[in-house]
Write a protein that holds these residues in place. Structure first.
Motif, PDB file in Angstrom:
ATOM      1  N   PHE A 279       6.950  -5.341   2.263  1.00 12.53           N
ATOM      2  CA  PHE A 279       5.912  -4.370   1.900  1.00 12.53           C
ATOM      3  C   PHE A 279       4.776  -5.051   1.145  1.00 12.53           C
ATOM      4  CE2 PHE A 279       4.537  -0.410  -0.465  1.00 12.53           C
ATOM      5  CZ  PHE A 279       3.965   0.172   0.664  1.00 12.53           C
ATOM      6  N   ARG A 280       5.096  -6.008   0.315  1.00 10.59           N
ATOM      7  CA  ARG A 280       4.061  -6.763  -0.396  1.00 10.59           C
ATOM      8  C   ARG A 280       3.130  -7.470   0.578  1.00 10.59           C
ATOM      9  NH1 ARG A 280       3.931 -12.063  -1.191  1.00 10.59           N
ATOM     10  NH2 ARG A 280       2.608 -12.932  -2.855  1.00 10.59           N
ATOM     11  N   LEU A 360       4.000  -2.178  -8.542  1.00  9.61           N
ATOM     12  CA  LEU A 360       3.163  -3.324  -8.900  1.00  9.61           C
ATOM     13  C   LEU A 360       3.917  -4.305  -9.799  1.00  9.61           C
ATOM     14  CD1 LEU A 360      -0.256  -1.534  -9.587  1.00  9.61           C
ATOM     15  CD2 LEU A 360       0.383  -2.870  -7.579  1.00  9.61           C
ATOM     16  N   LEU A 361       4.661  -3.786 -10.769  1.00  9.29           N
ATOM     17  CA  LEU A 361       5.388  -4.669 -11.680  1.00  9.29           C
ATOM     18  C   LEU A 361       6.512  -5.403 -10.968  1.00  9.29           C
ATOM     19  CD1 LEU A 361       5.562  -2.521 -14.950  1.00  9.29           C
ATOM     20  CD2 LEU A 361       4.103  -4.492 -14.465  1.00  9.29           C
ATOM     21  N   ASN A 362       7.136  -4.778  -9.983  1.00  4.84           N
ATOM     22  CA  ASN A 362       8.172  -5.469  -9.220  1.00  4.84           C
ATOM     23  C   ASN A 362       7.577  -6.497  -8.278  1.00  4.84           C
ATOM     24  OD1 ASN A 362      11.195  -4.401  -9.470  1.00  4.84           O
ATOM     25  ND2 ASN A 362       9.819  -2.699  -9.905  1.00  4.84           N
ATOM     26  N   PHE A 376      -0.531 -13.491  -5.680  1.00  6.41           N
ATOM     27  CA  PHE A 376      -1.688 -12.618  -5.534  1.00  6.41           C
ATOM     28  C   PHE A 376      -1.615 -11.403  -6.450  1.00  6.41           C
ATOM     29  CE2 PHE A 376      -2.068 -14.359  -0.989  1.00  6.41           C
ATOM     30  CZ  PHE A 376      -2.990 -15.303  -1.399  1.00  6.41           C
ATOM     31  N   PHE A 377      -0.484 -10.737  -6.501  1.00  7.04           N
ATOM     32  CA  PHE A 377      -0.390  -9.549  -7.346  1.00  7.04           C
ATOM     33  C   PHE A 377      -0.380  -9.921  -8.823  1.00  7.04           C
ATOM     34  CE2 PHE A 377       0.679  -7.245  -3.518  1.00  7.04           C
ATOM     35  CZ  PHE A 377       0.163  -5.991  -3.778  1.00  7.04           C
ATOM     36  N   THR A 378       0.090 -11.110  -9.146  1.00  8.03           N
ATOM     37  CA  THR A 378      -0.016 -11.587 -10.528  1.00  8.03           C
ATOM     38  C   THR A 378      -1.484 -11.775 -10.900  1.00  8.03           C
ATOM     39  OG1 THR A 378       2.086 -12.751 -10.248  1.00  8.03           O
ATOM     40  CG2 THR A 378       0.733 -13.372 -12.135  1.00  8.03           C
TER      41      THR A 378
END
Length: 496
Positions: A279-280, A360-362, A376-378
């Motif tokens: 999913f990410r 988002l945190l996971n 990227f999400f970091t």
């Protein structure tokens, strides 16, 4: 009994060493490669937002066994639903499952017997084969070393339940994804599925989506793939022609953070670690293209020549607004696709609630838990951390419809600020160029006393419609007074 150098019994020493030897015997060989893609969430991350990493309805994988005695009522109910799904998959025959729970000690003779039964049942694929528990168990036993290598931390006390967990939890996840896709696309399914208490309850489905994307709730994707293959074989479906499991997963999870045609963003060539990773990956298409165009993914140096930090937003949303930066909601773009140009920061809208914050945190927890080449999400979360320092910043972003938060502005601001305590990497990666342009503009603005004075005047005198009206009325009154004075003086010096 062995004695030490002082001729004292060594039993206490041996007893203390045995657990360590047991761990070493169960662990991977020294030269084995471990992906370690599934981790226990660090305690400092739980301090940021503990509920973001705790399941509210279901536990998946071996980590769930560690607090089995403390399961709440909803988790216990879902354990029963897991067995119900497996029972339905096996046609209602679970006698052998319940009479022999520890099949991890299957003898070689039993395996040969099972293989012979398979050979005798071969009908050339013309008739769907009955799926047996033995088939599922044997498949998981073969994959057991690879499965164990995927977990960075697993208590050997639970090794007897490891294969059982993979069978029960894996079948539940695959069946859930498969049935949801069939119901959504109105494919023919049995009536019992159409009336299923899980699949027909939107609230339960939302909670399941959230829980199945927790980092500690992941199963290796190759495990789900193998189970999906066996289920397709049981249903007489060509596995190569079936809807890919990745597409089933994205279809199920998309309502949690909706995208336009999320399945089209999947990269079929890239290996997937688990459902969270899949999913990410659907949010990264445009970012990957941008990184590819720039020819870089990470900033080479985190320090400027003068020793100051690079890649960090030095100004909050309120400061950017004061400096004349405009905020604009960026429609029809991926969530991470931030852009800055012509004094305008364009940011895709983000809906913040308990579910999206957990997601988002996971995502970030996954990126920080492994040596991930693409944080990227970091980077994305660091961007928000740098923009927000008070409820006022959230208010500004909400006014421009960039953030849509369900909670209070104070709670959202505090949550984002707490994330700074666990993200130590100052490298903003794919957002480096955009942030550098923002910083360069702000530096140019604050270096000019004229710009600062002018903006201060605007803020002080034109901060509200009433001050604008008052100032306009005063200017008009002053002009009228000057005109009256002019005509009075003119009449005096130029009499008719």
């Amino acid at each position: 009994m062995p004695l030490d150098d002082d001729h004292n019994p060594l039993r206490p020493v041996i007893e203390s060493v045995l657990p360590v030897k047991d761990r070493l015997a169960w662990a991977l060989p020294c030269n084995a490669k471990s992906s370690g893609a599934i981790h226990v969430v660090p305690s400092n991350w739980r301090d940021v937002h503990n509920n973001a990493f705790l399941p509210e309805m279901i536990r998946i994988g071996p980590f769930r066994r560690q607090d089995q005695d403390g399961l709440n009522l909803r988790l216990r109910v879902m354990e029963e639903h897991k067995v119900r799904f497996l029972n339905r998959l096996l046609g209602g025959e679970l006698e052998r499952w319940r009479s022999d729970r520890d099949r991890s000690r299957t003898t070689e003779g039993e395996r040969v017997s099972v293989e012979r039964e398979r050979e005798g049942d071969d009908d050339g694929g013309r008739v769907a084969k009955a799926l047996r528990l033995d088939d599922l168990w044997e498949a998981m036993l073969i994959l057991k070393p690879e499965m164990e290598a995927c977990y960075a931390k697993t208590n050997p006390f639970y090794r007897g339940l490891f294969v059982e967990t993979m069978v029960v939890d894996g079948c539940f996840v695959v069946e859930l994804l498969r049935f949801y896709y069939d119901l959504l696309h109105k494919k023919s399914t049995v009536e019992a599925i159409q009336d299923d208490p899980i699949l027909t309850n939107p609230k339960i489905l939302t909670s399941l989506r959230r829980d199945l994307l927790l980092l500690e709730n992941q199963l290796p994707f190759f495990v789900l793939e193998k189970l999906y293959e066996l289920i397709n074989e049981k249903n007489n479906i060509d596995h190569l022609q079936a809807v890919p499991l990745e597409e089933l997963a994205v279809t199920f999870f998309d309502p949690l953070l909706p995208q336009q045609n999320a399945a089209s963003n999947l990269d079929a060539q890239k290996p997937k670690a688990h459902l969270l990773d899949i999913f990410r990956s659907t949010f990264l298409k445009s970012v990957n293209e941008k990184v590819h165009e720039k020819g870089k993914n990470r900033v080479e140096s985190r320090l400027n020549p003068n020793g100051s930090s690079r890649g960090i937003v030095l100004h909050f949303a309120s400061e950017l607004q004061e400096a004349g930066v405009q905020f604009k909601k960026r429609k029809d773009h991926d969530l991470l696709d931030v852009e800055f140009g012509h004094r305008t920061l364009r940011v895709p809208p983000l809906s913040l609630n308990d579910y999206t914050i957990s997601l988002l945190l996971n995502f970030v927890g996954y990126e920080l838990s492994v040596n991930h080449p693409e944080p990227f999400f970091t980077n994305y979360l660091m961007f928000w951390n740098s923009l927000v320092n008070s409820p006022r910043d959230i208010q500004i972003l909400r006014k421009h419809r960039i953030i849509n938060n369900m909670g209070s502005e104070k709670e959202v601001a505090e949550l984002l600020m707490r994330c700074r305590e666990v993200i130590y990497d100052l490298d903003l990666g794919y957002l480096y160029d955009e942030i550098k342009e923002v910083n360069d503009y702000c530096e140019w603005y604050y270096d000019s006393k004229y710009h600062v004075w002018w903006r201060s005047l605007i803020r002080a005198r034109f901060s509200s419609p009433w001050t604008c009206l008052s100032l306009s009325a005063a200017i008009i009154l002053l002009l009228l007074t000057l005109i009256q004075t002019f005509y009075t003086m003119y009449a005096y010096h130029q009499p008719h």
